[in-house]
Design a protein around this motif. Sequence first.
Motif, PDB file in Angstrom:
ATOM      1  N   PHE A 134      54.912 -16.503  43.921  1.00 34.56           N
ATOM      2  CA  PHE A 134      55.084 -17.071  42.299  1.00 34.56           C
ATOM      3  C   PHE A 134      54.801 -15.756  41.841  1.00 34.56           C
ATOM      4  O   PHE A 134      55.384 -16.048  40.824  1.00 34.56           O
ATOM      5  N   GLY A 138      56.623 -14.872  38.500  1.00 37.63           N
ATOM      6  CA  GLY A 138      56.554 -14.668  37.384  1.00 37.63           C
ATOM      7  C   GLY A 138      56.013 -13.597  37.032  1.00 37.63           C
ATOM      8  O   GLY A 138      56.239 -12.849  34.918  1.00 37.63           O
ATOM      9  N   SER A 258      58.157 -22.871  34.602  1.00 38.16           N
ATOM     10  CA  SER A 258      57.917 -22.377  35.506  1.00 38.16           C
ATOM     11  C   SER A 258      56.848 -23.084  36.740  1.00 38.16           C
ATOM     12  O   SER A 258      56.977 -22.874  38.072  1.00 38.16           O
ATOM     13  N   TYR A 286      49.872 -17.737  38.087  1.00 39.13           N
ATOM     14  CA  TYR A 286      51.221 -17.319  37.768  1.00 39.13           C
ATOM     15  C   TYR A 286      50.959 -17.071  36.363  1.00 39.13           C
ATOM     16  O   TYR A 286      52.056 -16.299  35.558  1.00 39.13           O
TER      17      TYR A 286
END
Length: 369
Positions: A134, A138, A258, A286
């Motif tokens: 993740f 990002g 996101s 993130y």
Amino acid sequence: MTKAEEYLGEVLAAFDFGEPVVGAVRFGQGHINDTFVVHTQPADRCCRRFILQRMSPAAFKRPDQLMENVIGVTEYLGREIESHGGDREREALRVIRPRSGQPYYADRDGGAWRVYPFVEDTVCYQTAETPALFAASGRAFGRFQRLLQDYPAQTLYETIPRFHDTEDRLAKLKAAAAADRLGRAAECRKDISFILEREADCSVALQALRDGVLPLRVTHNDTKLNNVLMDSASGEGVCIIDLDTVMPGLAINDFGDSIRFGANHSAEDETDLSKVNLDISLFEIYTQAFLEGAGGTLTEKEIEYLPWGAKLMTLECGIRFLTDYLEGDVYFHISREKQNLDRCRTQCKLVGDMEAHWDELMAIVKKYQ
Ligand code: ADP
Ligand code: GN1
Ligand code: MG
């Protein structure tokens, strides 16, 4: 047979893939376009693949303008990536034109088709399987924004007018609920109320833009985890895809979309809402990664508004899924009944979670301001 399958043979003949085509099959889990992977058989290696897409006529009314945007952005990104010593062929999409030399192939039903090389040795994830993954997504989306910071925004067409205009999205939901063409509004009463109670929220980011608090930038506008291809060996972000909605927009929306999709451990259409929960540690991971990738391009105000980006993109997506459900599932692809209603409910659950943890989210972004 869908329109896309109907035209497949004719479309394959319209492009020069360099080698004989051995097959084309449906591919991926996008909600909008009809996507196929094309396999060819070169003499010197096992197989070369391409992505072939029929752009959604429901979503995109002007494929000519859309492809002008995509060609402009992919060529610009290619130059930026090369000038930073990157691998242009892996890190940016490249449009392959049909034999006619036009930017896309038009079928007789108004469908517009395009081809990209398949970016090999990558994985397209549907959920953030690990925090590291993740974070990598990002950094990739933050970097995307940084690479485009000097792109001439005035040359971009608005491929979907008022795409992230949450006020307008709400107005459209109200209209769909009032028309109730399919008699579905009664079962959505609670969902509609949940959204209407947040009417004032729908104006927060738009008002900040009108007041000059948030700047307009060139943004992606559809930053789901499955719109970035990750390196299958290193897990790092390789290539940002799905450039159909690259337009002037808000950085907080790219961040927020996101979070909406990735900062939880459930599918977007999960029916067991007890499984749908915002993961605050993923929110923090993130935040840090996106800001690292963006490399100082965001203002203090933009960072302060990041939680709003998350909440508004989630609420807006819930509004859009519900509108589509009420209108008969004409926009988002579905594979089962009530899927758009279930998608709306997961979004509302996440909005509630964000509200319950609002102070924590604000404290997290403050750390990185
Ligand atoms: P949609 O708008 O329908 O989401 P996308 O452009 O995101 O369409 O494509 C759908 C899926 O196809 C992606 O999620 C990804 O799995 C795959 N895909 C698209 N472009 C490429 C590419 N160039 N190389 C490899 N896979 C791709
Ligand atoms: C669509 O195209 P895709 O599947 O990456 C949609 C997004 C929504 C998303 C919800 C052009 O994204 O705006 O947030 O579904 N794209 C378009 O999953 O409408
Ligand atoms: Mg996509």
